[in-house]
Each structure stands twice: as C-alpha cells, then as structure tokens.
Scaffold this active site. Structure first.
Site, short mmCIF file in Angstrom:
data_model
loop_
_atom_site.label_atom_id
_atom_site.label_comp_id
_atom_site.label_asym_id
_atom_site.label_seq_id
_atom_site.Cartn_x
_atom_site.Cartn_y
_atom_site.Cartn_z
N ASP A 285 66.31 3.68 14.58
CA ASP A 285 67.15 3.17 15.66
C ASP A 285 68.10 2.09 15.10
O ASP A 285 67.65 1.19 14.38
CB ASP A 285 66.22 2.57 16.74
N ASP B 142 74.43 3.35 13.01
CA ASP B 142 75.18 2.60 14.01
C ASP B 142 76.37 1.89 13.37
O ASP B 142 76.24 0.84 12.76
CB ASP B 142 74.24 1.58 14.68
N GLY C 253 69.50 1.39 26.22
CA GLY C 253 69.39 0.31 27.20
C GLY C 253 68.86 0.75 28.55
O GLY C 253 69.35 0.31 29.59
N SER D 169 65.91 0.07 29.82
CA SER D 169 65.01 -0.90 30.47
C SER D 169 65.75 -1.58 31.61
O SER D 169 66.86 -2.07 31.42
CB SER D 169 64.54 -1.97 29.48
N VAL E 176 64.10 3.39 25.49
CA VAL E 176 63.40 2.31 26.20
C VAL E 176 62.68 1.43 25.18
O VAL E 176 61.88 1.91 24.38
CB VAL E 176 62.33 2.89 27.16
N ALA E 177 62.98 0.13 25.22
CA ALA E 177 62.27 -0.82 24.35
C ALA E 177 61.73 -2.00 25.15
O ALA E 177 60.53 -2.25 25.21
CB ALA E 177 63.22 -1.31 23.24
N THR E 178 62.63 -2.73 25.79
CA THR E 178 62.25 -4.02 26.40
C THR E 178 61.15 -3.90 27.45
O THR E 178 60.24 -4.74 27.50
CB THR E 178 63.51 -4.67 27.02
P1 13P Z 1 66.20 -1.55 26.07
O1 13P Z 1 65.51 -2.59 25.26
O2 13P Z 1 67.18 -2.11 27.00
O3 13P Z 1 65.23 -0.62 26.73
O4 13P Z 1 67.06 -0.66 25.06
C1 13P Z 1 66.42 0.11 24.11
C2 13P Z 1 67.38 0.80 23.23
O5 13P Z 1 68.45 1.19 23.62
C3 13P Z 1 66.97 1.03 21.83
O6 13P Z 1 67.98 1.52 21.04
#
Ligand code: 13P
Length: 284
Positions: free
Chosen positions: A82, A104, A209, A211, A231-233
């Site tokens: 990522d 990226d 993004g 989250s 999804v990360a946050t």
């Molecule tokens: P969020 O942290 O907003 O979920 O975004 C995750 C993301 O886009 C990882 O590349």
C-alpha cells in the site's frame, strides 16, 4: 496455498458488481483476524501493508505470517504493498513473495507520475504481479504521509483515461473527496465525477479512505464501479479502544494473550461489517 496477485480478484469483482475489501495489517493479530473472518465468510480479501508497516514488522516476518495464514485456511489471499513509492523497495518486497503492488506517484506532476508508474508496471508485469496507482491526491494521514486540504486534488476523468492507457496499470485509485484517516466533518464524495471516470476507464477502480464513510456511500461507490475498498483506521480504533477498555478494568494485566483478545474481537466486527458492505461474502 500461496499469496496471489490481486488483479484477477478485482476483475471478478468488477464483472459481478461487488468490491474486494483491503484491510491494512500490522502484526500477527491483524492478519489472523482479517484472514479468519474472510475465511469464515468465504470472502476474497486483500491484506495491505504500508512501507511503515513493513519496517515495523520486518518484510520476511510479515510475508511469512500472511503465507502461513493462507496455508492454514487453504485459501488464496493477496498481500498488497500500500502506498509504496520507491522501485528498489518494491523489488525487495516482490523478491520476498509479495504479488500485488501500489506504486503511489500521486504527489508527482502528471508526466513524472506516468513515467514512475510505467517503470514499476513493466517490471511487475514481467512476473504477473498486479499494479495499482493513484491519480489525484487524497487528503489526510496514511502512514508517514500527511496531505493537507491545500494539496489534495480530485481525479480528473480525462487525465485518468490517459494515465491508465499509458501506464498499463491493473487498477486505479481515485480521489473523489475521499480522505485517509477519519473525516473532518461530514464526508462528501463526488459521485458524478466517479461516474465520469468509470465511463472513461475500464480497469477496476479503488476507493481509499473508507474508514468513517457511511455504508450507503460505500455501496453507491461500488455501484458506480469501485472494486476495491481500503480500510485501515477503523480497525486501529476498534483494536485500541478495546485494549484500552481492558486495561481500565484490569489495570494489573500484563499478559498479551489476554489483553489482545478483546482487541481482536473488536476488529473482527469491523471486518465482518466491511465484508458485508462490499458484498464480497460467499465470492471466494
Ligand atoms: P483509512 O485509514 O481512512 O481507512 O484509509 C485506508 C487506506 O486508504 C489505505 O490505503
């Protein structure tokens, strides 16, 4: 079972009208939760690692944990780089077993972005490795990268078509008002723009993004051609809140096998919810 490239997964999702969720993993616990939940729901899933995560966990450790998870469940999963920016770094991770890459160059001027992404795509495609790239730039914080409102940029549909054609990428990350980390205020996605991008670009589109985005918005984005949802946050928050709660009730606790457990339960709920929003359950 091996870690696989992600482009076939995404093409299938595109044909069938759902999205593959990509969850950022950091350690054994996140990998276990994502893979166990995906296996229980028969969902394809992508495990994503930022450069910071690979530095934290170690390349070989992280690859080995993901390979073990795939083997244990006898299911194919993708481990995806990522927001990677440097070719030598990508090459090192590909050598270690990674088969899906995001290069990226979204912070670069268009021509430099095209040149950088094309170089990575040429290298990766020689080995059947999937390549994602981004055009436009999301605001917010991801890993060590922070982009403020001033520097964020939406994806231009015509430029997106040219970018996809010239670079030969397998999937395109779009910036349509989406933000990394939690949204400041109410999220607003530019769906007409997404529709225009979809009309001009036929490869799978990626929504970073996710989250904090309401379910309805994510579903609408998938309906308009998004095939991968990042999804990360939300996973981090669920884990941290549950572990903090555990320590509040058990201030003397010191056994990670005990205090990590509620964190894993909390993350599992998030993973289940996102798989169901993406419509990917039962699609393995
Ligand atoms: P969020 O942290 O907003 O979920 O975004 C995750 C993301 O886009 C990882 O590349």
């Amino acid at each position: 079972m091996y870690l696989i490239p992600s482009h076939e997964m995404l093409k299938k999702a595109q044909r069938c009208g759902y999205a593959v969720p990509a969850f950022n993993v950091h350690n054994l616990e996140t990998v276990q939760v994502v893979v166990e939940t995906a296996a229980a729901m028969s969902s394809p899933v992508i495990l994503a690692g930022t450069p910071g995560t690979f530095t934290y966990a170690g390349i070989d450790y992280l690859v080995a944990i993901c390979q073990s998870a795939a083997r244990q469940h006898r299911l194919p999963f993708a481990l995806h780089l990522d927001h990677h920016e440097a070719l030598p770094d990508i090459e090192r991770k590909v050598e270690a077993g990674v088969r899906s890459v995001m290069i990226d160059g979204s912070h670069l001027p268009f021509e430099e972005n095209v040149a950088t992404v094309s170089r990575v795509a040429q290298l990766c495609h020689r080995y059947g490795i999937s390549v994602e790239a981004e055009l436009g730039q999301l605001v917010g914080q991801e890993d060590d990268l922070t982009v403020d409102e001033k520097h964020g940029a939406f994806t231009d549909p015509d430029a997106a078509a040219e970018f996809a054609k010239r670079t030969g990428i397998d999937s395109l990350a779009v910036a349509i008002g989406s933000a990394h980390g939690l949204y400041k205020g109410e999220p607003k996605l530019d769906f007409p723009r997404l529709e225009q991008i979809r009309r001009r670009v036929d490869i799978p589109l990626v929504l970073h993004g996710a989250s904090g985005l309401p379910e309805k918005m994510v579903r609408e984005a998938i309906g308009l051609g998004v095939c991968k949802v990042n999804v990360a946050t939300e996973l981090k928050i669920a884990f941290a809140d549950a572990v903090k709660g555990y320590f509040k009730e058990n201030p003397e606790a010191n056994d990670p096998r005990h205090y990590m457990a509620p964190g894993k339960v909390a993350m599992r709920k998030v993973v289940e919810e996102k798989i169901s929003i993406c419509g990917s359950a039962g699609k393995l």
